[in-house]
Design a protein around this motif. Structure first.
Motif, PDB file in Angstrom:
ATOM      1  N   ARG A   1       1.048  -1.256   0.035  1.00 22.08           N
ATOM      2  CA  ARG A   1       0.002  -0.024   0.018  1.00 22.08           C
ATOM      3  C   ARG A   1       0.987   1.412   0.078  1.00 22.08           C
ATOM      4  O   ARG A   1       1.737   1.335   0.582  1.00 22.08           O
ATOM      5  CB  ARG A   1      -1.029   0.154   1.201  1.00 22.08           C
ATOM      6  CG  ARG A   1      -1.605  -1.162   1.475  1.00 22.08           C
ATOM      7  CD  ARG A   1      -2.793  -1.498   0.556  1.00 22.08           C
ATOM      8  NE  ARG A   1      -3.442  -2.759   0.908  1.00 22.08           N
ATOM      9  CZ  ARG A   1      -4.111  -3.464   0.171  1.00 22.08           C
ATOM     10  NH1 ARG A   1      -4.570  -3.014  -0.790  1.00 22.08           N
ATOM     11  NH2 ARG A   1      -4.882  -4.508   0.761  1.00 22.08           N
ATOM     12  N   ILE A   2       0.525   2.300  -0.865  1.00 20.84           N
ATOM     13  CA  ILE A   2       1.407   3.364  -1.036  1.00 20.84           C
ATOM     14  C   ILE A   2       0.533   4.786  -0.562  1.00 20.84           C
ATOM     15  O   ILE A   2      -0.639   4.730  -0.892  1.00 20.84           O
ATOM     16  CB  ILE A   2       1.696   3.667  -2.465  1.00 20.84           C
ATOM     17  CG1 ILE A   2       2.487   2.446  -2.909  1.00 20.84           C
ATOM     18  CG2 ILE A   2       2.487   5.070  -2.580  1.00 20.84           C
ATOM     19  CD1 ILE A   2       3.880   2.313  -2.281  1.00 20.84           C
ATOM     20  N   ARG A   3       1.119   5.518   0.184  1.00 19.41           N
ATOM     21  CA  ARG A   3       0.414   6.720   0.550  1.00 19.41           C
ATOM     22  C   ARG A   3       1.235   8.012   0.557  1.00 19.41           C
ATOM     23  O   ARG A   3       2.509   7.880   0.572  1.00 19.41           O
ATOM     24  CB  ARG A   3       0.040   6.343   2.248  1.00 19.41           C
ATOM     25  CG  ARG A   3       0.261   7.366   3.006  1.00 19.41           C
ATOM     26  CD  ARG A   3       0.090   7.382   4.449  1.00 19.41           C
ATOM     27  NE  ARG A   3      -0.772   8.551   4.988  1.00 19.41           N
ATOM     28  CZ  ARG A   3      -1.171   8.617   6.051  1.00 19.41           C
ATOM     29  NH1 ARG A   3      -0.746   8.034   7.069  1.00 19.41           N
ATOM     30  NH2 ARG A   3      -1.850   9.696   6.274  1.00 19.41           N
TER      31      ARG A   3
ATOM     32  N   GLY B   1      -6.589   8.774   5.284  1.00 19.52           N
ATOM     33  CA  GLY B   1      -6.278   8.095   6.563  1.00 19.52           C
ATOM     34  C   GLY B   1      -6.971   8.389   7.838  1.00 19.52           C
ATOM     35  O   GLY B   1      -6.761   8.027   8.835  1.00 19.52           O
ATOM     36  N   THR B   2      -8.114   9.428   7.435  1.00 16.69           N
ATOM     37  CA  THR B   2      -9.233   9.447   8.518  1.00 16.69           C
ATOM     38  C   THR B   2     -10.337   8.814   8.207  1.00 16.69           C
ATOM     39  O   THR B   2     -10.618   8.656   7.022  1.00 16.69           O
ATOM     40  CB  THR B   2      -9.315  10.824   8.917  1.00 16.69           C
ATOM     41  OG1 THR B   2      -9.903  11.456   7.665  1.00 16.69           O
ATOM     42  CG2 THR B   2      -8.080  11.798   9.221  1.00 16.69           C
ATOM     43  N   PRO B   3     -11.228   8.396   9.173  1.00 14.61           N
ATOM     44  CA  PRO B   3     -10.958   8.415  10.534  1.00 14.61           C
ATOM     45  C   PRO B   3     -10.149   7.457  11.139  1.00 14.61           C
ATOM     46  O   PRO B   3      -9.635   6.559  10.488  1.00 14.61           O
ATOM     47  CB  PRO B   3     -12.470   8.083  11.261  1.00 14.61           C
ATOM     48  CG  PRO B   3     -12.861   7.243  10.283  1.00 14.61           C
ATOM     49  CD  PRO B   3     -12.577   7.677   9.006  1.00 14.61           C
ATOM     50  N   SER B   4      -9.695   7.556  12.240  1.00 20.36           N
ATOM     51  CA  SER B   4      -8.644   6.569  12.913  1.00 20.36           C
ATOM     52  C   SER B   4      -9.495   5.491  13.267  1.00 20.36           C
ATOM     53  O   SER B   4     -10.493   5.535  13.981  1.00 20.36           O
ATOM     54  CB  SER B   4      -8.014   7.288  14.114  1.00 20.36           C
ATOM     55  OG  SER B   4      -7.040   6.605  14.739  1.00 20.36           O
ATOM     56  N   PRO B   5      -9.057   4.335  13.348  1.00 17.14           N
ATOM     57  CA  PRO B   5      -7.644   3.764  12.610  1.00 17.14           C
ATOM     58  C   PRO B   5      -7.886   3.806  11.469  1.00 17.14           C
ATOM     59  O   PRO B   5      -8.628   3.629  10.518  1.00 17.14           O
ATOM     60  CB  PRO B   5      -7.877   2.456  13.395  1.00 17.14           C
ATOM     61  CG  PRO B   5      -8.939   1.831  13.399  1.00 17.14           C
ATOM     62  CD  PRO B   5     -10.028   3.146  13.760  1.00 17.14           C
ATOM     63  N   ILE B   6      -6.694   3.875  10.797  1.00 18.20           N
ATOM     64  CA  ILE B   6      -6.298   4.065   9.409  1.00 18.20           C
ATOM     65  C   ILE B   6      -6.960   2.684   8.760  1.00 18.20           C
ATOM     66  O   ILE B   6      -6.583   1.335   9.191  1.00 18.20           O
ATOM     67  CB  ILE B   6      -4.882   4.281   8.917  1.00 18.20           C
ATOM     68  CG1 ILE B   6      -4.503   5.548   9.391  1.00 18.20           C
ATOM     69  CG2 ILE B   6      -4.662   3.950   7.557  1.00 18.20           C
ATOM     70  CD1 ILE B   6      -3.232   6.005   9.115  1.00 18.20           C
TER      71      ILE B   6
ATOM     72  N   ILE C   1       6.468   9.441   0.548  1.00 19.54           N
ATOM     73  CA  ILE C   1       5.581   8.493   0.174  1.00 19.54           C
ATOM     74  C   ILE C   1       5.866   7.526   1.222  1.00 19.54           C
ATOM     75  O   ILE C   1       7.015   7.228   1.589  1.00 19.54           O
ATOM     76  CB  ILE C   1       6.167   8.081  -1.114  1.00 19.54           C
ATOM     77  CG1 ILE C   1       5.864   9.187  -2.243  1.00 19.54           C
ATOM     78  CG2 ILE C   1       5.382   6.612  -1.635  1.00 19.54           C
ATOM     79  CD1 ILE C   1       4.404   9.390  -2.774  1.00 19.54           C
ATOM     80  N   GLY C   2       4.837   7.023   1.800  1.00 19.40           N
ATOM     81  CA  GLY C   2       4.860   5.640   2.579  1.00 19.40           C
ATOM     82  C   GLY C   2       4.600   4.605   2.065  1.00 19.40           C
ATOM     83  O   GLY C   2       3.571   4.474   1.110  1.00 19.40           O
ATOM     84  N   ARG C   3       5.419   3.441   2.235  1.00 18.55           N
ATOM     85  CA  ARG C   3       5.126   2.119   1.870  1.00 18.55           C
ATOM     86  C   ARG C   3       4.602   1.086   3.140  1.00 18.55           C
ATOM     87  O   ARG C   3       5.260   1.186   4.081  1.00 18.55           O
ATOM     88  CB  ARG C   3       6.250   1.525   1.077  1.00 18.55           C
ATOM     89  CG  ARG C   3       5.977   0.068   0.730  1.00 18.55           C
ATOM     90  CD  ARG C   3       7.389  -0.464   0.554  1.00 18.55           C
ATOM     91  NE  ARG C   3       8.448  -0.622   1.312  1.00 18.55           N
ATOM     92  CZ  ARG C   3       8.352  -1.481   2.258  1.00 18.55           C
ATOM     93  NH1 ARG C   3       7.733  -2.278   2.580  1.00 18.55           N
ATOM     94  NH2 ARG C   3       9.788  -1.259   2.965  1.00 18.55           N
ATOM     95  N   TYR C   4       3.300   0.682   2.997  1.00 16.51           N
ATOM     96  CA  TYR C   4       3.155  -0.169   3.912  1.00 16.51           C
ATOM     97  C   TYR C   4       2.947  -1.727   3.417  1.00 16.51           C
ATOM     98  O   TYR C   4       2.736  -1.890   2.115  1.00 16.51           O
ATOM     99  CB  TYR C   4       1.532   0.118   4.509  1.00 16.51           C
ATOM    100  CG  TYR C   4       1.401   1.274   5.089  1.00 16.51           C
ATOM    101  CD1 TYR C   4       1.457   1.263   6.486  1.00 16.51           C
ATOM    102  CD2 TYR C   4       1.193   2.533   4.439  1.00 16.51           C
ATOM    103  CE1 TYR C   4       1.409   2.763   7.160  1.00 16.51           C
ATOM    104  CE2 TYR C   4       0.994   3.607   4.946  1.00 16.51           C
ATOM    105  CZ  TYR C   4       1.138   3.829   6.415  1.00 16.51           C
ATOM    106  OH  TYR C   4       0.918   4.753   6.952  1.00 16.51           O
TER     107      TYR C   4
ATOM    108  N   THR D   1       3.810  -1.034   9.958  1.00 14.44           N
ATOM    109  CA  THR D   1       4.400   0.315  10.052  1.00 14.44           C
ATOM    110  C   THR D   1       4.821   0.754   8.651  1.00 14.44           C
ATOM    111  O   THR D   1       5.524   0.122   7.999  1.00 14.44           O
ATOM    112  CB  THR D   1       5.351   0.365  11.057  1.00 14.44           C
ATOM    113  OG1 THR D   1       4.855  -0.237  12.215  1.00 14.44           O
ATOM    114  CG2 THR D   1       5.984   1.875  11.054  1.00 14.44           C
ATOM    115  N   ALA D   2       4.678   2.061   8.337  1.00 17.75           N
ATOM    116  CA  ALA D   2       5.176   2.696   7.308  1.00 17.75           C
ATOM    117  C   ALA D   2       6.797   2.710   6.990  1.00 17.75           C
ATOM    118  O   ALA D   2       7.366   2.914   8.091  1.00 17.75           O
ATOM    119  CB  ALA D   2       4.519   4.067   6.926  1.00 17.75           C
TER     120      ALA D   2
END
Length: 166
Positions: A60-62, A86-91, A133-136, A142-143
């Motif tokens: 997953r990319i963000r 990414g909202t609402p929490s939890p993602i 850019i975050g990778r999950y 964790t990203a």
């Protein structure tokens, strides 16, 4: 004695061979991003690459934007169908862009982002921000983040109402 020498040789080969790479959390690399200003509610494109990952694996990319030195992320990522910030929490990680690595464990492509004027985490206005850019993993571990790139965000001024003569 020969057995010990053979064991040491195998150990050195396995752990110090340049052809064998240790497993590391490989971060995405941003290769292109907006060089001008980014306006609210307008889509922009970030090009990124990743390599050294599991072969034919789903990630997953963000897109995440924050003031430098903070972790109060904002910004939406287009997943091919809708925008998700990414909202609402939890993602819900499944709502970010899904990508699959190739047979070599690599991926490269474009990620669409935007800053929604109603994003609850965007509260500071125009200025310089960090874009990452975050990778999950597919299940949302964790990203692993790219190095940040500096971008400029422009927020149009709120119009001031004027009295009209009657």
């Amino acid at each position: 004695m020969k057995a010990i020498i053979a064991l040491v040789a195998v150990f050195l080969f396995l752990f110090y061979s340049p052809s064998i790479k240790p497993a590391l959390a490989v971060a995405p690399a941003i290769t292109a991003f907006p060089s001008g200003t980014i306006a609210l509610d307008t889509a922009f494109t970030v090009t990124a690459t990743m390599s050294g990952l599991s072969k034919n694996a789903t990630y997953r990319i963000r897109i995440a934007i924050a003031q430098p030195g903070t972790s109060n992320y904002f910004g939406s990522t287009y997943n091919g169908t809708s925008w998700y910030n990414g909202t609402p929490s939890p993602i819900n990680y499944a709502n970010f862009l899904t990508v699959t690595t190739d047979a070599n464990g690599a991926w490269g492509g474009d990620v669409q982002g935007k800053i929604d004027s109603d994003d609850p985490n965007f509260t500071t206005g125009s200025g310089t921000y960090d874009l990452k850019i975050g990778r999950y993993t597919q299940t949302g571990s964790t990203a692993t983040w790219s190095d940040p790139k500096s971008i400029e965000i422009v927020v149009p001024p709120t119009p001031t109402p004027t009295n009209t003569p009657t």
